[in-house]
Scaffold this motif. Structure first.
Motif, PDB file in Angstrom:
ATOM      1  N   VAL A 286      50.308  -0.761  54.843  1.00  0.00           N
ATOM      2  CA  VAL A 286      51.375  -0.794  53.664  1.00  0.00           C
ATOM      3  C   VAL A 286      51.155   0.519  53.129  1.00  0.00           C
ATOM      4  CG1 VAL A 286      51.894  -2.027  51.557  1.00  0.00           C
ATOM      5  CG2 VAL A 286      51.197  -3.214  53.585  1.00  0.00           C
ATOM      6  N   THR A 287      52.177   1.257  52.739  1.00  0.00           N
ATOM      7  CA  THR A 287      52.436   2.398  52.046  1.00  0.00           C
ATOM      8  C   THR A 287      52.805   2.152  50.488  1.00  0.00           C
ATOM      9  OG1 THR A 287      54.500   2.990  52.816  1.00  0.00           O
ATOM     10  CG2 THR A 287      52.595   3.836  53.923  1.00  0.00           C
ATOM     11  N   GLY A 288      53.463   1.172  50.183  1.00  0.00           N
ATOM     12  CA  GLY A 288      54.159   0.907  48.834  1.00  0.00           C
ATOM     13  C   GLY A 288      55.078  -0.461  48.977  1.00  0.00           C
ATOM     14  N   LEU A 289      55.561  -0.504  47.744  1.00  0.00           N
ATOM     15  CA  LEU A 289      56.204  -1.993  47.289  1.00  0.00           C
ATOM     16  C   LEU A 289      57.218  -1.513  46.470  1.00  0.00           C
ATOM     17  CD1 LEU A 289      53.310  -4.229  46.468  1.00  0.00           C
ATOM     18  CD2 LEU A 289      54.228  -4.131  48.656  1.00  0.00           C
TER      19      LEU A 289
ATOM     20  N   TYR B 196      56.781  -1.713  52.088  1.00  0.00           N
ATOM     21  CA  TYR B 196      56.841  -0.408  53.140  1.00  0.00           C
ATOM     22  C   TYR B 196      55.587  -0.314  53.972  1.00  0.00           C
ATOM     23  CZ  TYR B 196      60.824   0.206  50.287  1.00  0.00           C
ATOM     24  OH  TYR B 196      62.129   0.159  49.627  1.00  0.00           O
ATOM     25  N   GLU B 197      55.731   0.111  55.385  1.00  0.00           N
ATOM     26  CA  GLU B 197      54.616   0.213  56.067  1.00  0.00           C
ATOM     27  C   GLU B 197      54.656   1.544  56.558  1.00  0.00           C
ATOM     28  OE1 GLU B 197      53.830  -2.998  59.082  1.00  0.00           O
ATOM     29  OE2 GLU B 197      55.129  -4.353  57.855  1.00  0.00           O
ATOM     30  N   VAL B 198      53.558   2.020  57.026  1.00  0.00           N
ATOM     31  CA  VAL B 198      53.266   3.369  57.453  1.00  0.00           C
ATOM     32  C   VAL B 198      54.421   4.047  58.596  1.00  0.00           C
ATOM     33  CG1 VAL B 198      51.666   2.972  59.078  1.00  0.00           C
ATOM     34  CG2 VAL B 198      51.732   5.135  58.117  1.00  0.00           C
ATOM     35  N   ASP B 199      54.662   2.848  59.556  1.00  0.00           N
ATOM     36  CA  ASP B 199      55.777   3.428  60.318  1.00  0.00           C
ATOM     37  C   ASP B 199      57.203   3.325  60.156  1.00  0.00           C
ATOM     38  OD1 ASP B 199      56.474   0.926  60.286  1.00  0.00           O
ATOM     39  OD2 ASP B 199      56.029   0.142  62.395  1.00  0.00           O
TER      40      ASP B 199
END
Length: 140
Positions: free
Chosen positions: A48-51, A129-132
């Motif tokens: 996960v990179t953010g929300l 949000y995910e890294v991909d």
């Protein structure tokens, strides 16, 4: 005399502000809870990179009602609680609660009740949000 507060806000959360809002000379215990964005989630397939937190227009009213209810169940405490909405990166604070009382048992019990009830009842949802580059909604 400590006043406390309960709110939903787009502003970054400040733990010190919460502690100051509940602290006074009659309180021997201040219990805090800090919920921060982590880099993983059981619903995520990758890192996960953010929300993005979104709230129903009644979310502010609901968090205030929950704070009043917890104060009614634990009349010897003062509390401050905030849930942040908007975009948050990993490590950002999403939920902060501070509860003060003359004794630790009251403060711990009220803080746990407050946090669990806010998480269960305040109409706030997150898009993670995910890294991909993929994203998904959680808590709808």
């Amino acid at each position: 005399m400590a006043a406390g507060f309960a709110r939903v806000t787009q502003s970054p959360l400040d733990v010190g502000e919460h502690i100051s809002a509940v602290s006074d000379a009659t309180h021997g215990a201040v219990v805090t809870f800090i919920g921060q964005v982590r880099d993983h989630d059981p619903d995520a397939t990758g890192r996960v990179t953010g929300l993005d937190y979104s709230a129903h227009p009644d979310a502010g009213r609901r968090i205030s009602e929950i704070a009043d209810r917890v104060r009614g169940q634990h009349p010897l405490v003062v509390l401050a609680v905030s849930h942040r909405i908007g975009h948050l990166d990993v490590g950002d604070l999403a939920l902060v609660a501070a509860v003060a009382s003359a004794h630790r048992g009251d403060a711990f019990a009220a803080c746990e009740s407050l946090v669990e009830t806010v998480k269960a009842e305040v109409p706030i949802w997150k898009k993670q949000y995910e890294v991909d580059g993929t994203n998904s909604w959680v808590g709808l």
